[in-house]
Design an enzyme around this catalytic site. Structure first.
Site, PDB file in Angstrom:
ATOM      1  N   LYS A 255       0.922  -1.570  -0.074  1.00 22.43           N
ATOM      2  CA  LYS A 255      -0.216   0.173  -0.078  1.00 22.43           C
ATOM      3  C   LYS A 255       0.749   1.134  -0.187  1.00 22.43           C
ATOM      4  CE  LYS A 255      -3.250   2.836   2.869  1.00 22.43           C
ATOM      5  NZ  LYS A 255      -3.585   2.409   4.139  1.00 22.43           N
ATOM      6  N   ASP A 260      -1.794  10.256   3.619  1.00 23.52           N
ATOM      7  CA  ASP A 260      -3.950  10.207   3.684  1.00 23.52           C
ATOM      8  C   ASP A 260      -3.717  11.002   5.069  1.00 23.52           C
ATOM      9  OD1 ASP A 260      -5.611   8.934   4.455  1.00 23.52           O
ATOM     10  OD2 ASP A 260      -5.716   7.134   5.047  1.00 23.52           O
ATOM     11  N   LYS A 267      -9.509  13.000   8.537  1.00 24.38           N
ATOM     12  CA  LYS A 267      -9.014  12.693  10.114  1.00 24.38           C
ATOM     13  C   LYS A 267      -8.625  14.660  10.872  1.00 24.38           C
ATOM     14  CE  LYS A 267      -5.953   8.832   8.340  1.00 24.38           C
ATOM     15  NZ  LYS A 267      -6.325   8.243   8.668  1.00 24.38           N
ATOM     16  N   ASP A 278       1.610   5.818   6.248  1.00 23.01           N
ATOM     17  CA  ASP A 278       0.748   5.078   5.166  1.00 23.01           C
ATOM     18  C   ASP A 278       1.039   4.373   4.223  1.00 23.01           C
ATOM     19  OD1 ASP A 278      -1.394   3.694   5.472  1.00 23.01           O
ATOM     20  OD2 ASP A 278      -2.947   5.801   4.452  1.00 23.01           O
ATOM     21  N   ASP A 337     -11.608   7.635   4.450  1.00 23.13           N
ATOM     22  CA  ASP A 337     -10.677   6.730   5.133  1.00 23.13           C
ATOM     23  C   ASP A 337     -10.044   5.469   5.174  1.00 23.13           C
ATOM     24  OD1 ASP A 337      -8.593   7.679   6.947  1.00 23.13           O
ATOM     25  OD2 ASP A 337      -9.275   8.031   8.601  1.00 23.13           O
ATOM     26  N   GLU A 339      -9.440   4.173   2.424  1.00 22.20           N
ATOM     27  CA  GLU A 339      -9.083   4.551   0.824  1.00 22.20           C
ATOM     28  C   GLU A 339      -7.891   3.013   0.525  1.00 22.20           C
ATOM     29  OE1 GLU A 339      -5.698   5.762   2.994  1.00 22.20           O
ATOM     30  OE2 GLU A 339      -7.768   5.785   3.471  1.00 22.20           O
ATOM     31  N   ARG A 341      -7.327   0.131   0.997  1.00 26.56           N
ATOM     32  CA  ARG A 341      -8.373  -0.922   0.497  1.00 26.56           C
ATOM     33  C   ARG A 341      -8.894  -1.301  -0.806  1.00 26.56           C
ATOM     34  NH1 ARG A 341     -12.646  -1.001   5.539  1.00 26.56           N
ATOM     35  NH2 ARG A 341     -10.420  -0.543   6.631  1.00 26.56           N
TER      36      ARG A 341
END
Length: 520
Positions: A255, A260, A267, A278, A337, A339, A341
């Site tokens: 990933k 993010d 967030k 991230d 959030d 995202e 996946r």
């Protein structure tokens, strides 16, 4: 940092032209059994006076003594040479030396040592002495350049252990470097350039796809995450061809969310700077490929990195939007959030074209995994028992541990949607499991495992920084796979063997603190 190994007695080792020496002393070794060199006499005296007990972490330090060439000498007890004891001993020894100007260090191991123990000591030393410098105007660079291991007995296994430790440290530190960089110094384009730099060797290839190529592939979920960012997405495809073309590869999917914000489902501000981490999964894939340039094992590996930012501008995907993934499945995005996946599901579909023997995705995916496992073990989810067992064993051997989590079909109930084939989030309960259940939908045609590294990829607080995990686990798995004389999980052909004396890679990273800010 360079490693080498020499066959030397303690008496000869302390005559080496070194700035400092660390002596690892197990509890079972009594001074009388070693001889009459200055260090042994010194340890014997300290023991007689009760100043050095043979228990884990006990330490003696010496400076500029006659008969000992290194300016600094540290003797530290490793007790029974268990993993935690070795880690503690190396950290203690380095704490005694970190203010000294040490460029060349000797590491003498008293008595017998296993290959795993030696690799562990070297990787812990590298971790303790690591220093980030890239964006500092006056960086304190690492002075330590050379570590010379000495033992009374050297074997091919120990020599290979040093070679593996060299590769492992190189990979871990590259992963740390890219994860630690601020997001404006680690954009998707920057990651693509880093991948190309790594893949310059004869057995390596790297292809980078941009927005047009990704759109042509139909990666609607990946593009949805990227559409709110001014930074163009990159889909990075790395290949290491170390075996015959007929051998099915292992595919690693990292990933690569380089920052993010959470998108429209933004967030909270505290600790949001840590969302540069991230892309820890992507960094670990880069790290593994860096290590492969050293080891060159007999197997084929593919690395896939879907890289983008998740930003909240006027074009950003909105809660309730429905997108179509590369697989053709439609997804209702209830939380922007969640995202990670979304980028991973399209990468998993892309992985199928390689007819892999196994696919492993690595992602800082869910705060729920931090709640479940803290910062000690990575969460492991797999639809294949054989693959799960291999990864668990690799984690135990390397010290980069994981723990298998459930994938019961009942957990998928919360992902049902009235407006799409699947929703991208379920309720709060078992959040790490429902995230894995989402990914499992896109991994039906191959042996698959998912590593949730949300709790293990970085430390917070005063020691804030990337850990480089799970490079150790993955490299251990690939090393064992390359040397295994057994059929692959998918392909029927047997894999070629490496030298059977090649030891597994070992690493126990420092345990990071748990963090409050995590993934949805």
């Amino acid at each position: 940092m360079n490693f080498e190994i020499q066959k030397l007695s303690l008496a000869r080792a302390i005559q080496g032209q070194l700035d400092a020496m660390v002596v690892l002393w197990p509890s079972e070794t009594v001074p009388e059994a070693l001889g009459h060199d200055p260090v042994t006499r010194w340890v014997a005296t300290a023991m007689e006076q009760g100043d050095f007990e043979l228990k884990a972490g006990a330490v003696l330090t010496l400076y500029c003594q006659p008969g000992i060439t290194p300016r600094h000498l540290v003797v530290v007890c490793t007790a029974q040479n268990q993993a935690g004891q070795i880690r503690s001993a190396v950290q203690t020894a380095w704490s005694a030396l970190k203010s000294a100007k040490v460029k060349q260090l000797g590491l003498h191991v008293v008595g017998d040592v296993t290959s795993q123990g030696l690799q562990l000591a070297l990787s812990c030393l590298a971790d303790a002495s690591y220093s980030y410098t890239t964006t500092l105007s006056k960086p304190k660079t690492r002075l330590l350049k050379q570590v010379t291991v000495s033992t009374e007995k050297t074997t091919l296994a120990l020599e290979n252990a040093v070679r593996h430790a060299q590769a492992l440290v190189s990979g871990v530190e590259l992963a740390k470097e890219w994860a630690n960089r601020p997001a404006n110094h680690a954009t998707p384009s920057h990651l693509a350039h880093a991948a190309k730099d790594i893949a310059k060797g004869k057995a390596f290839k790297c292809e980078v796809l941009g927005p047009k190529e990704v759109a042509k592939l139909g990666m609607g979920a990946f593009m949805a995450v990227a559409q709110g960012s001014a930074e163009p997405l990159r889909f990075i495809v790395m290949r290491y061809n170390g075996a015959a073309a007929t051998q099915a590869p292992v595919v690693l999917v990292g990933k690569g969310i380089t920052f993010d914000t959470g998108g429209i489902s933004m967030k909270p501000a505290p600790e949001m700077d840590e969302m540069k981490y991230d892309m820890g999964g992507a960094a670990s894939v880069l790290g593994v490929f860096k290590a492969l340039t050293y080891l060159k094992p007999t197997l084929n590996v593919v690395g896939l990195i879907p890289a983008t930012e998740n930003m909240p501008d006027g074009l950003a995907v909105k809660p309730g939007d429905v997108v179509t993934s590369m697989s053709g499945q439609t997804i209702e995005i209830l939380n922007t959030d969640a995202e990670g996946r979304l980028v991973l599901c399209d990468a998993l579909t892309y992985a199928e074209r390689f007819k892999p023997q196994a696919v492993i995705d690595i992602a800082t995916l869910t705060g729920a995994c931090v709640i479940a496992l803290g910062a000690v073990r990575t969460g492991l989810f797999s639809s294949n028992d054989a693959l799960a067992l291999q990864l668990q064993q690799a984690g135990e051997t390397s010290g980069d541990t994981c723990w298998r989590m459930p994938l019961d079909e009942d957990y998928a109930e919360g992902l049902k949607s009235r407006f799409a084939d699947v929703a991208n989030v379920a309720g709060r309960a078992a959040g790490s499991v429902t995230a894995a259940k989402f990914l499992q939908r896109f991994a039906q045609n191959f042996a698959w495992a998912h590593l949730d590294i949300a709790g293990t990829a970085w430390r917070s607080g005063a020691a804030k920084g990337a850990t480089g995990r799970p490079v150790g686990l993955l490299l251990q798995y690939l090393t064992e796979l390359a040397g295994a004389d057994k059929p692959s999980l998918v392909a029927k052909s047997k894999r070629p063997r490496l030298n059977p004396s090649t030891p597994p890679v070992s690493r126990v990273p420092a345990k990071p603190k748990a963090r409050a800010l995590r993934k949805a």
